[in-house]
Design an enzyme around this catalytic site. Structure first.
Site, PDB file in Angstrom:
ATOM      1  CE  LYS A  22      -1.300   5.200  -8.643  1.00  0.00           C
ATOM      2  NZ  LYS A  22      -0.339   4.167  -9.037  1.00  0.00           N
ATOM      3  CG  ASN A  23      -2.722   1.075  -8.707  1.00  0.00           C
ATOM      4  OD1 ASN A  23      -2.064   1.993  -9.208  1.00  0.00           O
ATOM      5  ND2 ASN A  23      -2.449   0.568  -7.512  1.00  0.00           N
ATOM      6  CB  CYS A 116      10.629   2.628  -6.013  1.00  0.00           C
ATOM      7  SG  CYS A 116       9.411   1.551  -5.323  1.00  0.00           S
ATOM      8  NE  ARG A 121       6.866  -1.743  -6.417  1.00  0.00           N
ATOM      9  CZ  ARG A 121       5.943  -0.818  -6.615  1.00  0.00           C
ATOM     10  NH1 ARG A 121       6.212   0.429  -6.366  1.00  0.00           N
ATOM     11  NH2 ARG A 121       4.759  -1.137  -7.058  1.00  0.00           N
ATOM     12  NE  ARG A 399       4.088   7.983  -9.061  1.00  0.00           N
ATOM     13  CZ  ARG A 399       4.255   6.859  -8.354  1.00  0.00           C
ATOM     14  NH1 ARG A 399       5.003   6.858  -7.284  1.00  0.00           N
ATOM     15  NH2 ARG A 399       3.687   5.736  -8.722  1.00  0.00           N
TER      16      ARG A 399
HETATM   17  C1  UD1 Z   1       0.815  -3.155  -7.742  1.00  0.00           C
HETATM   18  C2  UD1 Z   1       0.226  -1.792  -7.442  1.00  0.00           C
HETATM   19  C3  UD1 Z   1       0.752  -1.254  -6.121  1.00  0.00           C
HETATM   20  C4  UD1 Z   1       0.477  -2.277  -5.003  1.00  0.00           C
HETATM   21  C5  UD1 Z   1       1.012  -3.646  -5.391  1.00  0.00           C
HETATM   22  C6  UD1 Z   1       0.630  -4.727  -4.392  1.00  0.00           C
HETATM   23  C7  UD1 Z   1      -0.129  -0.835  -9.633  1.00  0.00           C
HETATM   24  C8  UD1 Z   1       0.292   0.155 -10.658  1.00  0.00           C
HETATM   25  N1  UD1 Z   1       0.600  -0.902  -8.530  1.00  0.00           N
HETATM   26  O1  UD1 Z   1       2.223  -3.008  -7.842  1.00  0.00           O
HETATM   27  O2  UD1 Z   1       0.082  -0.036  -5.846  1.00  0.00           O
HETATM   28  O3  UD1 Z   1       1.116  -1.840  -3.833  1.00  0.00           O
HETATM   29  O4  UD1 Z   1       0.476  -4.049  -6.663  1.00  0.00           O
HETATM   30  O5  UD1 Z   1      -0.743  -4.786  -4.223  1.00  0.00           O
HETATM   31  O6  UD1 Z   1      -1.124  -1.535  -9.795  1.00  0.00           O
HETATM   32  N2  UD1 Z   1       7.604  -9.246  -7.237  1.00  0.00           N
HETATM   33  C9  UD1 Z   1       8.728 -10.005  -7.553  1.00  0.00           C
HETATM   34  N3  UD1 Z   1       9.000 -10.216  -8.875  1.00  0.00           N
HETATM   35  C10 UD1 Z   1       8.225  -9.732  -9.882  1.00  0.00           C
HETATM   36  C11 UD1 Z   1       7.079  -8.972  -9.544  1.00  0.00           C
HETATM   37  C12 UD1 Z   1       6.794  -8.742  -8.213  1.00  0.00           C
HETATM   38  O7  UD1 Z   1       9.445 -10.448  -6.669  1.00  0.00           O
HETATM   39  O8  UD1 Z   1       8.522  -9.976 -11.056  1.00  0.00           O
HETATM   40  C13 UD1 Z   1       7.284  -8.983  -5.809  1.00  0.00           C
HETATM   41  C14 UD1 Z   1       7.317  -7.489  -5.445  1.00  0.00           C
HETATM   42  O9  UD1 Z   1       8.631  -7.043  -5.174  1.00  0.00           O
HETATM   43  C15 UD1 Z   1       6.412  -7.456  -4.235  1.00  0.00           C
HETATM   44  C16 UD1 Z   1       5.343  -8.508  -4.583  1.00  0.00           C
HETATM   45  O10 UD1 Z   1       5.934  -9.352  -5.570  1.00  0.00           O
HETATM   46  O11 UD1 Z   1       7.098  -7.849  -3.097  1.00  0.00           O
HETATM   47  C17 UD1 Z   1       4.056  -7.935  -5.125  1.00  0.00           C
HETATM   48  O12 UD1 Z   1       4.347  -7.042  -6.177  1.00  0.00           O
HETATM   49  P1  UD1 Z   1       3.328  -6.761  -7.373  1.00  0.00           P
HETATM   50  O13 UD1 Z   1       2.011  -7.362  -7.034  1.00  0.00           O
HETATM   51  O14 UD1 Z   1       3.960  -7.161  -8.655  1.00  0.00           O
HETATM   52  O15 UD1 Z   1       3.210  -5.179  -7.309  1.00  0.00           O
HETATM   53  P2  UD1 Z   1       3.101  -4.157  -8.505  1.00  0.00           P
HETATM   54  O16 UD1 Z   1       2.356  -4.761  -9.644  1.00  0.00           O
HETATM   55  O17 UD1 Z   1       4.447  -3.572  -8.775  1.00  0.00           O
END
Ligand code: UD1
Length: 422
Positions: A22-23, A116, A121, A399
């Site tokens: 999925k990811n 969420c 996030r 999902r």
């Molecule tokens: C993706 C995955 C999710 C996985 C996560 C971490 C998908 C669709 N989802 O989520 O399943 O759990 O990676 O491996 O691929 N952050 C910020 N600012 C930002 C972006 C992120 O502070 O602009 C923080 C987030 O809150 C979190 C950390 O960075 O604490 C990592 O998040 P991120 O790697 O961006 O996760 P996702 O891409 O949302």
């Protein structure tokens, strides 16, 4: 409302085929926006998140033919650049259309995804990086309004934190920007490697694929022409089935899986006493003599994935001794703790660490899923709990897990999807 009813205590046996990730599929689908030619994606998992993102493409004006694990996508007809709240609120990963819409059309509006269950996030890092590439960004009425009338330009982006979605958005934005973009502190998950390879196969130079530093030469506004993409196996689904074998002390075989992508989970299960045969794209897990406690910290790839934390906690609940599980990526990713405790687990939370005291037996109960991976941990616990476990709010599960109950039933579990008549 649908729920899963599980009668625990059955041994599992046989083999299970792992679906596409999925990811990995989500950014690949978003990346198709970078093209004005048709592209075919194969090995898509049959899960709600994929259907949601494909629906978003059609709402933007793209044409999608989706059947089973194959989608033919033609984004030559996109005529709207707005990703509406109704879709983005269903699935945070819709934010992945921001980079490709902006770089191809010079403007877009994408609803803010909001927080969420597992944490706030934010998307600040995505926005800051796009601004460094020349985007003008305003947040109004819950939407990100982004403009780059003369296109985006390359920039040196240093992410303060490693972000999977942020890296994906910027890789896509950079692919059609003018000049060179360097991403320092990039995420290097296998899903990002797949996205980079898809874009590189379309003729864009990307150096450093699979490392923390990516250098991308943009096409200066010229849309890409993709080759067909086969989605890589889902490492989190695979890890979840390994945990199903582990928690039920069963020998099961996973097919169509990439062992190198789930090394961290295999290593931890080995430390807990389980053993493995790995051959080509199959992995067989063998029971442990005694389930030993585990100590783990979630961290970015290739470290132990946060998306496997809940499932390992379910297995640790039955270990002989005390396990320590520290969550470093999401501030609130312990919603499953109270539900596992309802099943008889003995788990204490202190800050971002859970101390899991192994118990001899779990007991069936009614439990509620709170997020995607937490749901699968409850199902795993239900597989061994004495009596009947009902897992509610399984829309979270739908999902991201392709036919979970069908696959578990084929392995010998007693699990049925039911509907409340109320
Ligand atoms: C993706 C995955 C999710 C996985 C996560 C971490 C998908 C669709 N989802 O989520 O399943 O759990 O990676 O491996 O691929 N952050 C910020 N600012 C930002 C972006 C992120 O502070 O602009 C923080 C987030 O809150 C979190 C950390 O960075 O604490 C990592 O998040 P991120 O790697 O961006 O996760 P996702 O891409 O949302």
């Amino acid at each position: 409302m649908q729920y899963l009813e599980i009668r625990g205590g059955k041994k599992l046996s046989g083999s299970v085929t792992i679906s596409g990730a999925k990811n990995a599929a989500l950014p690949v689908i978003a990346a198709t926006i970078l093209s004005d030619k048709p592209v075919t994606l194969t090995n898509l998992p049959d899960v709600v998140d994929i259907r949601t993102l494909l629906t978003l493409l059609t709402m933007l004006g793209g044409t999608v033919e989706h059947k089973g694990s194959v989608a033919h996508i033609d984004n030559s007809s996109i005529n709207s650049h707005k990703a509406v709240y109704e879709i983005v609120s269903q699935m945070r990963a819709s934010i992945l259309v921001l980079g490709p819409l902006l770089t191809r059309f010079g403007e877009c509006e994408v609803s803010l995804p909001g927080g969420c269950a597992i944490g706030q996030r934010p998307i600040d890092l995505h926005l800051k990086a796009l601004e460094a590439m020349g985007a003008e960004i305003a947040i109004e009425s819950g939407y990100v309004h982004a403009k780059a009338p003369n296109g985006l330009h390359g920039a040196k982006i240093i992410f303060d934190k490693i972000t999977v979605g942020g890296t994906e958005n910027i890789v896509m934005a950079a692919a059609m920007a003018k000049g060179t973009t360097t991403i320092i502190n990039a995420a290097k998950e296998p899903e990002i490697v797949q996205l980079c390879e898809m874009i590189a196969d379309a003729g864009v130079s990307i150096k450093g694929i699979g490392t923390n530093e990516l250098v991308i030469e943009g096409t200066d506004g010229i849309p890409l022409q993709f080759k067909n993409v086969e989605i890589i196996p889902d490492r989190i689904e695979a890890g979840t089935y390994l945990c199903a074998g582990a928690i039920t002390q069963s020998e099961i075989r996973l097919e169509k899986v990439k062992a190198e992508h789930i090394r961290a989970s295999i290593d931890k299960l080995e430390s807990m006493g389980f053993s493995f045969d790995i051959s080509g794209d199959t992995i067989t897990i063998h029971p442990a003599e005694h389930i030993k406690p585990v100590s783990l910290i979630t961290i970015e790839y290739p470290g132990f994935p946060t998306d496997m934390q809940a499932q390992f906690m379910a297995v640790a609940a039955l270990a002989e001794g005390e396990s320590l599980i520290e969550e470093r990526l999401f501030e609130n990713r312990f919603m499953h703790v109270s539900e596992l405790n309802r099943l008889g687990a003995d788990i204490w939370l202190k800050g971002s660490t859970a101390a899991v005291k192994g118990v001899g037996t779990l007991h069936g109960a009614d439990v509620m899923a709170t997020d995607l991976r937490a749901s699968s941990a409850l199902v795993l616990a239900g597989l061994v709990a004495e009596g009947t476990t009902k897992v509610r709010r399984i829309y979270h599960l739908d999902r991201g897990y392709d036919n979970l109950e069908g696959k578990l039933t084929a392995l010998g579990a007693d699990i049925i999807r039911k509907k409340d008549t109320k």
